[in-house]
Scaffold this active site. Structure first.
Site, PDB file in Angstrom:
ATOM      1  N   ASP A 186       1.062  -0.939   0.428  1.00 48.48           N
ATOM      2  CA  ASP A 186       0.118  -0.080   0.352  1.00 48.48           C
ATOM      3  C   ASP A 186       1.130   1.345  -0.312  1.00 48.48           C
ATOM      4  O   ASP A 186       1.809   1.396   0.806  1.00 48.48           O
ATOM      5  CB  ASP A 186      -1.064  -0.424   1.407  1.00 48.48           C
ATOM      6  CG  ASP A 186      -2.286   1.106   1.198  1.00 48.48           C
ATOM      7  OD1 ASP A 186      -3.278   0.560   0.851  1.00 48.48           O
ATOM      8  OD2 ASP A 186      -1.377   2.559   1.060  1.00 48.48           O
ATOM      9  N   ASN A 194      -1.602  12.330  -3.967  1.00 44.12           N
ATOM     10  CA  ASN A 194      -3.152  13.744  -4.594  1.00 44.12           C
ATOM     11  C   ASN A 194      -3.926  14.549  -4.768  1.00 44.12           C
ATOM     12  O   ASN A 194      -3.514  15.540  -5.154  1.00 44.12           O
ATOM     13  CB  ASN A 194      -3.937  12.820  -4.304  1.00 44.12           C
ATOM     14  CG  ASN A 194      -3.982  10.929  -5.645  1.00 44.12           C
ATOM     15  OD1 ASN A 194      -3.601  11.496  -6.699  1.00 44.12           O
ATOM     16  ND2 ASN A 194      -4.599   9.881  -5.440  1.00 44.12           N
ATOM     17  N   ASP A 203      -1.948   9.430 -10.078  1.00 41.08           N
ATOM     18  CA  ASP A 203      -2.354   7.683 -11.443  1.00 41.08           C
ATOM     19  C   ASP A 203      -1.112   7.722 -11.946  1.00 41.08           C
ATOM     20  O   ASP A 203      -0.674   6.577 -12.458  1.00 41.08           O
ATOM     21  CB  ASP A 203      -3.170   8.434 -12.739  1.00 41.08           C
ATOM     22  CG  ASP A 203      -4.749   8.650 -12.359  1.00 41.08           C
ATOM     23  OD1 ASP A 203      -4.748   8.265 -11.338  1.00 41.08           O
ATOM     24  OD2 ASP A 203      -5.469   9.163 -13.362  1.00 41.08           O
ATOM     25  N   ASP A 229      -4.328   2.581  -3.566  1.00 38.28           N
ATOM     26  CA  ASP A 229      -3.261   2.315  -4.010  1.00 38.28           C
ATOM     27  C   ASP A 229      -2.972   1.360  -3.300  1.00 38.28           C
ATOM     28  O   ASP A 229      -1.886   0.988  -3.407  1.00 38.28           O
ATOM     29  CB  ASP A 229      -2.757   3.748  -3.082  1.00 38.28           C
ATOM     30  CG  ASP A 229      -3.045   3.428  -2.029  1.00 38.28           C
ATOM     31  OD1 ASP A 229      -3.736   2.418  -1.461  1.00 38.28           O
ATOM     32  OD2 ASP A 229      -2.072   4.170  -1.162  1.00 38.28           O
TER      33      ASP A 229
HETATM   34  P1  GH3 Z   1      -1.659   5.102   4.341  1.00 36.18           P
HETATM   35  O1  GH3 Z   1       0.020   5.690   4.053  1.00 36.18           O
HETATM   36  O2  GH3 Z   1      -1.969   5.267   5.670  1.00 36.18           O
HETATM   37  O3  GH3 Z   1      -1.753   4.586   2.958  1.00 36.18           O
HETATM   38  O4  GH3 Z   1      -2.662   6.422   4.182  1.00 36.18           O
HETATM   39  P2  GH3 Z   1      -2.844   6.529   2.002  1.00 36.18           P
HETATM   40  O5  GH3 Z   1      -3.190   8.045   1.957  1.00 36.18           O
HETATM   41  O6  GH3 Z   1      -2.972   6.469   1.199  1.00 36.18           O
HETATM   42  O7  GH3 Z   1      -4.787   5.810   2.140  1.00 36.18           O
HETATM   43  P3  GH3 Z   1      -5.506   4.722   1.452  1.00 36.18           P
HETATM   44  O8  GH3 Z   1      -4.468   3.894   1.191  1.00 36.18           O
HETATM   45  O9  GH3 Z   1      -6.278   4.795   2.530  1.00 36.18           O
HETATM   46  O10 GH3 Z   1      -5.142   6.029   0.182  1.00 36.18           O
HETATM   47  C1  GH3 Z   1      -5.645   5.519  -0.581  1.00 36.18           C
HETATM   48  C2  GH3 Z   1      -5.718   6.806  -1.546  1.00 36.18           C
HETATM   49  O11 GH3 Z   1      -5.540   6.403  -2.959  1.00 36.18           O
HETATM   50  C3  GH3 Z   1      -7.551   7.468  -1.627  1.00 36.18           C
HETATM   51  C4  GH3 Z   1      -7.313   7.654  -2.556  1.00 36.18           C
HETATM   52  O12 GH3 Z   1      -8.369   9.184  -3.616  1.00 36.18           O
HETATM   53  C5  GH3 Z   1      -6.368   7.103  -3.800  1.00 36.18           C
HETATM   54  N1  GH3 Z   1      -7.160   6.380  -5.285  1.00 36.18           N
HETATM   55  C6  GH3 Z   1      -7.325   5.468  -5.379  1.00 36.18           C
HETATM   56  N2  GH3 Z   1      -7.461   4.675  -6.737  1.00 36.18           N
HETATM   57  C7  GH3 Z   1      -7.018   5.711  -7.066  1.00 36.18           C
HETATM   58  C8  GH3 Z   1      -6.660   5.976  -8.503  1.00 36.18           C
HETATM   59  O13 GH3 Z   1      -6.597   5.160  -9.860  1.00 36.18           O
HETATM   60  N3  GH3 Z   1      -5.615   7.627  -8.927  1.00 36.18           N
HETATM   61  C9  GH3 Z   1      -5.246   8.289  -8.114  1.00 36.18           C
HETATM   62  N4  GH3 Z   1      -4.474   9.385  -8.580  1.00 36.18           N
HETATM   63  N5  GH3 Z   1      -5.506   8.175  -6.731  1.00 36.18           N
HETATM   64  C10 GH3 Z   1      -6.253   6.809  -5.947  1.00 36.18           C
HETATM   65 MG    MG Z   2      -1.729   4.185   1.161  1.00 35.51          MG
END
Ligand code: GH3
Ligand code: MG
Length: 359
Positions: A186, A194, A203, A229
């Protein structure tokens, strides 16, 4: 008028040169290429070696039947056979029963023989078209099946591909006693990435990470985008420690690219955390991802940018000590009956010979 059998190749075995020439001319008018064979051996050789579509042969000249002749055809291609029989009323039906597509009497006017062959040629042309269409349809179906299992952004397997892979891995572990690691990766503080750098940059980072996984893993390793992610890897292992080696390699590659991530203190670049669980033999796949997820949770909890797994006894002990249950050999995993923290149980696990468990 459009030619019914244009582009086809016919081989002709007819004794009389004038008849042969006349048939050849008639067929050439219809766009059929004609080659003459001087005897049955040459006919057979051509059928076996060339892309022959049609054969016209006198029955007397042909020691083998139409069916056998067809079985010689190159790449098992369907060929049309017109047999020229002795002029006896029953011989036409006999030739067809013996496998010819059609039959005519020897000595029939060349126009009639050519016309009969055109009918056979038409069905062969139809057959070729159907074969072509089927090949295209099969290719398209294979492409769609492949696409349906890929995550479009990263080119890695998707959840559907994962659902198919897990039982396959479970089967291999049980059948061949293999050891596999399931790793959940992760990205750290990706939401902040983002928010600070924009969704498009996010992305791009996901795409890049997909490439790193595809390039950095072995052919036998399986990588999936688990969602957002989060990525899931299934790694066949020669021994338990090699999971950590493979994951560390990917971590080094990602860190060395130093993707600027201002929201990821204390680091200035993008990092990820990993939780993984090694299993082997009959331990099965039930709750495997959940076990890896608990290890991932711990990696996040302990400060991110790290790899936590159950690959060594010390690791398992640390997990258990923090109240994170791990799989215990012979008991199966259920979240409601975690392996205890007490020294007695740890002692019990430590007696499991590594060589036998692979853990
Ligand atoms: P942590 O270190 O605890 O993992 O913090 P985090 O901010 O990474 O938390 P989390 O894994 O829950 O967040 C995932 C983020 O990924 C949230 C969402 O905005 C972003 N995301 C999910 N799918 C996509 C995608 O296809 N493209 C982009 N740019 N962002 C995405
Ligand atoms: Mg994350």
């Amino acid at each position: 008028m459009e030619s019914v059998a244009g582009g086809l190749l016919a081989v002709i075995l007819v004794t009389d040169p004038a008849t042969r020439r006349a048939i050849t001319d008639e067929l050439a008018l219809q766009g059929v290429t004609v080659e003459a064979a001087s005897d049955a051996d040459e006919l057979r050789a051509r059928v076996a070696a060339e892309q022959v579509d049609l054969v016209v042969a006198e029955e007397q000249q042909l020691p083998l039947g139409a069916a056998e002749l067809r079985s010689l055809a190159r790449d098992h291609r369907r060929i049309g056979v017109l047999v020229l029989t002795e002029p006896e009323p029953s011989s036409l039906a006999n030739a067809i029963t013996a496998g010819a597509d059609d039959a005519a009497f020897v000595g029939s006017p060349p126009e009639i023989i050519a016309a009969r062959l055109m009918t056979v040629g038409r069905s062969i042309a139809l057959h070729r078209n159907l074969e072509r269409e089927r090949a295209v349809a099969e290719e398209e179906a294979a492409r769609l099946t492949e696409e349906a299992r890929l995550d479009p952004m990263t080119g890695l397997g998707n959840r559907r591909a994962l659902d198919e892979a897990i039982p396959m891995v479970g089967g291999r572990m049980a059948r061949y006693g293999e050891t596999w690691a399931l790793a959940l990766i992760d990205l750290d503080r990706f939401k902040d990435y983002n928010d600070i750098l924009g969704h498009a940059a996010g992305d791009e980072l996901l795409r890049r990470f997909g490439l790193i996984l595809r390039d950095g893993l072995r052919v036998s390793d399986l990588a999936f985008r688990y969602g957002g992610d989060e990525f899931l890897l299934l790694l066949p292992l020669s021994h338990a420690r090699s999971a950590r080696d493979a994951l560390s390699r990917i971590r080094r590659t990602f860190s060395s690219e130093a993707h600027l991530h201002p929201g990821n203190a204390p680091w200035t670049y993008a990092t990820f955390s990993v939780g993984f669980a090694v299993r082997s033999g009959r331990q099965g796949t039930e709750s495997w991802a959940e076990e890896a997820d608990r290890a991932l949770y711990r990696a996040k909890d302990e400060g991110r940018n790290r790899i936590v797994g159950n690959d060594t006894f010390a690791d398992r002990r640390r997990l258990v000590a923090r109240g994170i249950p791990v799989f215990e050999r012979g008991r199966g995993w259920t979240p409601k009956t975690p392996v205890g923290v007490g020294p007695g149980r740890l002692l019990l696990r430590s007696r499991i010979p590594r060589r036998r468990t692979g853990l």
